[in-house]
Motif scaffolding. Sequence first.
Motif, mmCIF file in Angstrom:
data_model
loop_
_atom_site.group_PDB
_atom_site.id
_atom_site.type_symbol
_atom_site.label_atom_id
_atom_site.label_comp_id
_atom_site.label_asym_id
_atom_site.label_seq_id
_atom_site.Cartn_x
_atom_site.Cartn_y
_atom_site.Cartn_z
ATOM 1 N N GLN A 89 33.299 -30.310 18.675
ATOM 2 C CA GLN A 89 32.033 -31.009 19.103
ATOM 3 C C GLN A 89 31.163 -31.627 18.339
ATOM 4 O OE1 GLN A 89 32.573 -32.833 22.798
ATOM 5 N NE2 GLN A 89 31.223 -33.921 21.315
ATOM 6 N N SER A 90 30.419 -30.494 17.649
ATOM 7 C CA SER A 90 29.287 -30.880 16.872
ATOM 8 C C SER A 90 29.576 -31.839 15.740
ATOM 9 C CB SER A 90 28.666 -29.747 16.240
ATOM 10 O OG SER A 90 29.487 -28.890 15.469
ATOM 11 N N TYR A 91 31.118 -31.868 15.223
ATOM 12 C CA TYR A 91 31.356 -32.722 14.144
ATOM 13 C C TYR A 91 31.423 -34.166 14.547
ATOM 14 C CZ TYR A 91 32.716 -28.752 11.492
ATOM 15 O OH TYR A 91 32.783 -27.431 10.811
ATOM 16 N N ALA A 92 31.436 -34.504 15.870
ATOM 17 C CA ALA A 92 31.769 -35.963 16.351
ATOM 18 C C ALA A 92 30.717 -36.952 16.028
ATOM 19 C CB ALA A 92 32.067 -35.852 17.910
ATOM 20 N N LYS A 93 29.663 -36.315 15.591
ATOM 21 C CA LYS A 93 28.501 -37.381 15.295
ATOM 22 C C LYS A 93 28.794 -38.034 13.953
ATOM 23 C CE LYS A 93 25.281 -34.199 14.931
ATOM 24 N NZ LYS A 93 25.923 -32.902 15.426
ATOM 25 N N ILE A 94 29.590 -37.342 13.076
ATOM 26 C CA ILE A 94 29.811 -37.946 11.683
ATOM 27 C C ILE A 94 30.828 -39.315 11.933
ATOM 28 C CG2 ILE A 94 30.939 -37.580 9.452
ATOM 29 C CD1 ILE A 94 28.038 -35.888 10.073
ATOM 30 N N PRO A 95 32.089 -38.997 12.725
ATOM 31 C CA PRO A 95 32.623 -40.200 12.766
ATOM 32 C C PRO A 95 32.055 -41.246 13.481
ATOM 33 C CG PRO A 95 33.832 -38.271 14.038
ATOM 34 C CD PRO A 95 32.729 -37.729 12.984
ATOM 35 N N ALA A 96 31.408 -40.935 14.605
ATOM 36 C CA ALA A 96 30.730 -41.974 15.317
ATOM 37 C C ALA A 96 29.784 -42.709 14.465
ATOM 38 C CB ALA A 96 30.233 -41.169 16.416
ATOM 39 N N PHE A 97 29.264 -42.052 13.687
ATOM 40 C CA PHE A 97 28.340 -42.720 12.771
ATOM 41 C C PHE A 97 28.987 -43.654 11.862
ATOM 42 C CE2 PHE A 97 25.706 -42.851 8.628
ATOM 43 C CZ PHE A 97 24.698 -43.834 9.030
ATOM 44 N N ILE A 98 30.128 -43.193 11.092
ATOM 45 C CA ILE A 98 31.002 -43.931 10.252
ATOM 46 C C ILE A 98 31.485 -45.162 11.182
ATOM 47 C CG2 ILE A 98 33.207 -44.059 9.041
ATOM 48 C CD1 ILE A 98 32.741 -40.929 8.347
ATOM 49 N N GLY A 99 31.822 -45.105 12.294
ATOM 50 C CA GLY A 99 32.510 -46.081 13.082
ATOM 51 C C GLY A 99 31.374 -47.234 13.325
ATOM 52 N N LEU A 100 29.954 -46.832 13.412
ATOM 53 C CA LEU A 100 28.925 -47.848 13.606
ATOM 54 C C LEU A 100 28.512 -48.586 12.262
ATOM 55 C CD1 LEU A 100 26.434 -48.853 15.338
ATOM 56 C CD2 LEU A 100 24.900 -46.905 14.302
ATOM 57 N N ALA A 101 28.581 -47.873 11.057
ATOM 58 C CA ALA A 101 28.459 -48.351 9.966
ATOM 59 C C ALA A 101 29.307 -49.376 9.541
ATOM 60 C CB ALA A 101 28.201 -47.498 8.888
ATOM 61 N N ALA A 102 30.847 -48.761 9.991
ATOM 62 C CA ALA A 102 32.031 -49.768 9.516
ATOM 63 C C ALA A 102 31.846 -51.097 10.462
ATOM 64 C CB ALA A 102 33.280 -49.096 9.701
ATOM 65 N N SER A 103 31.565 -50.979 11.603
ATOM 66 C CA SER A 103 31.472 -52.080 12.558
ATOM 67 C C SER A 103 30.318 -53.156 12.158
ATOM 68 C CB SER A 103 31.078 -51.658 14.156
ATOM 69 O OG SER A 103 29.780 -50.929 14.107
ATOM 70 N N ILE A 104 29.220 -52.547 11.456
ATOM 71 C CA ILE A 104 28.442 -53.450 10.911
ATOM 72 C C ILE A 104 28.825 -54.244 9.729
ATOM 73 C CG2 ILE A 104 26.084 -53.684 9.569
ATOM 74 C CD1 ILE A 104 25.241 -51.284 11.375
ATOM 75 N N GLY A 105 29.780 -53.568 9.001
ATOM 76 C CA GLY A 105 30.417 -54.045 7.828
ATOM 77 C C GLY A 105 31.256 -55.270 8.282
ATOM 78 N N ALA A 106 32.081 -54.941 9.367
ATOM 79 C CA ALA A 106 33.173 -56.041 9.960
ATOM 80 C C ALA A 106 32.460 -57.169 10.307
ATOM 81 C CB ALA A 106 33.815 -55.293 10.992
ATOM 82 N N GLY A 107 31.141 -56.830 10.907
ATOM 83 C CA GLY A 107 30.441 -58.246 11.298
ATOM 84 C C GLY A 107 30.035 -58.983 10.304
ATOM 85 N N ALA A 108 29.326 -58.167 9.128
ATOM 86 C CA ALA A 108 28.934 -59.020 7.901
ATOM 87 C C ALA A 108 30.056 -59.834 7.437
ATOM 88 C CB ALA A 108 28.486 -57.850 6.962
ATOM 89 N N ALA A 109 31.367 -59.259 7.231
ATOM 90 C CA ALA A 109 32.273 -59.734 6.602
ATOM 91 C C ALA A 109 32.911 -61.135 7.263
ATOM 92 C CB ALA A 109 33.736 -58.853 6.618
ATOM 93 N N ILE A 110 32.847 -61.120 8.722
ATOM 94 C CA ILE A 110 33.261 -62.368 9.386
ATOM 95 C C ILE A 110 31.978 -63.301 9.237
ATOM 96 C CG2 ILE A 110 32.344 -61.628 11.781
ATOM 97 C CD1 ILE A 110 35.495 -62.993 10.846
ATOM 98 N N PHE A 111 30.839 -62.995 9.176
ATOM 99 C CA PHE A 111 29.536 -63.770 9.100
ATOM 100 C C PHE A 111 29.648 -64.474 7.729
ATOM 101 C CE2 PHE A 111 25.106 -64.676 8.316
ATOM 102 C CZ PHE A 111 24.910 -65.417 9.456
ATOM 103 N N MET A 112 29.865 -63.922 6.908
ATOM 104 C CA MET A 112 30.011 -64.440 5.521
ATOM 105 C C MET A 112 31.071 -65.274 5.367
ATOM 106 S SD MET A 112 29.139 -61.687 2.666
ATOM 107 C CE MET A 112 27.308 -60.884 2.588
#
Length: 401
Positions: A89-112
């Motif tokens: 359970q304590s490891y779950a923060k890492i993939p949750a944060f990766i998901g957040l960063a990647a979703s920002i990257g996806a938004g930036a890609a489509i915006f460009m």
Amino acid sequence: MSNPTVIQPNIKKKQNLRNITWTVILCLVIVAGIVAWGYLTFKGTTVTNLNNINPWGVDIASFMLFMSISAGALIIASLPGVMNITRYQSYAKIPAFIGLAASIGAGAAIFMHLGRPERFWHMIVYLRLGSPMSWDSLVIALLLIISAIFLNKLIKFDQGKTSKDTIKKLSYCALFVGLLEGGSSFTYSLQASHTFWNSPAQPVAFIITAIIAGTALLTVVLLLLKSRNYLTVDDKLSEALAKITGVSLITELIFVISEIITGAYPGTIGGLADNSALFTGAALPYFRTELVVVVAAIVIFLTPSVRRNSMMLSIGGVLAIIGVFLNKLTMLVVAFSAVNITNPGAPTGPLAITGSYVPNIGKGYFPSLVECTLVLSIVALVILLLLLGFKYLPLQNKETV
């Protein structure tokens, strides 16, 4: 004998210098991307190798990759809560944060990719719920919002400020949103004009590539953090992630082979044209490279003696991510390798320069310098977000703290 009190500050000083160096390099790449985006917005797609025959290229492929990473990481983050695996359970923060960063990257890609970025708000005001592209936009928004909320609650849970019941409910919500990545495939699979996309198997294939991308990046990140003594990583967790990624890669390979057989056996014009693009045409360089990196990654992840080596496991993770990117790019190039309408009109972009229309169809697509710079800047943005997050957010597991 050396004094450990002197050695420790020296090590920390070197790490800080390394972090500053990487931050500067990443910021320079991001600035280069912003300049390239401004140039693209001012000049239009004539500065790319995109045209009315190949309207989507590495920008959309990178968008799909980051969507996959975000969804896959969110799915992995949800599993400890959904399956009551308290030890992880304590490891779950890492993939949750990766998901957040990647979703920002996806938004930036489509915006460009937008031709008129100043009209971005039109996507909200004039949202058409009957459009698959609108569904895709909603999935991006949900991935971003749920990742942020889930990460916040996971951090508070470690601090004793949130109940286990809340985490469990949010875990089910995160799992559902992660699986919505299958729904984003409808942007492509509902287009009957492109036989390579028009398949009911696409939603499943999208979920599988999401699991591959999410677990692969998580594996690489965990190994890097472990090497920097940021957190402790259970060997069983690394083994489990490697096996999940390896089996998922095999499953994706089976899907690819099935698509080839399905296109070849009936002997339809569309199916034969798609296979021709894969084996002898426009998509051959990408498809061939995809097969090589995927097979190499499978060998690394599913060979016990190899995957126990941290360096080899990291290489396998990188290869898996590259494989997913090439899978998405191949998917685009195959679909646009042949004209599927009669009298499509005058070509635009690089094809127009040749003065020849039909002979240039299917000759291939290779990204321009502007396109490559844009994609690299988005990758740099996601990496920078990860670096800053690991520096300033309480993402370490309890054992390390």
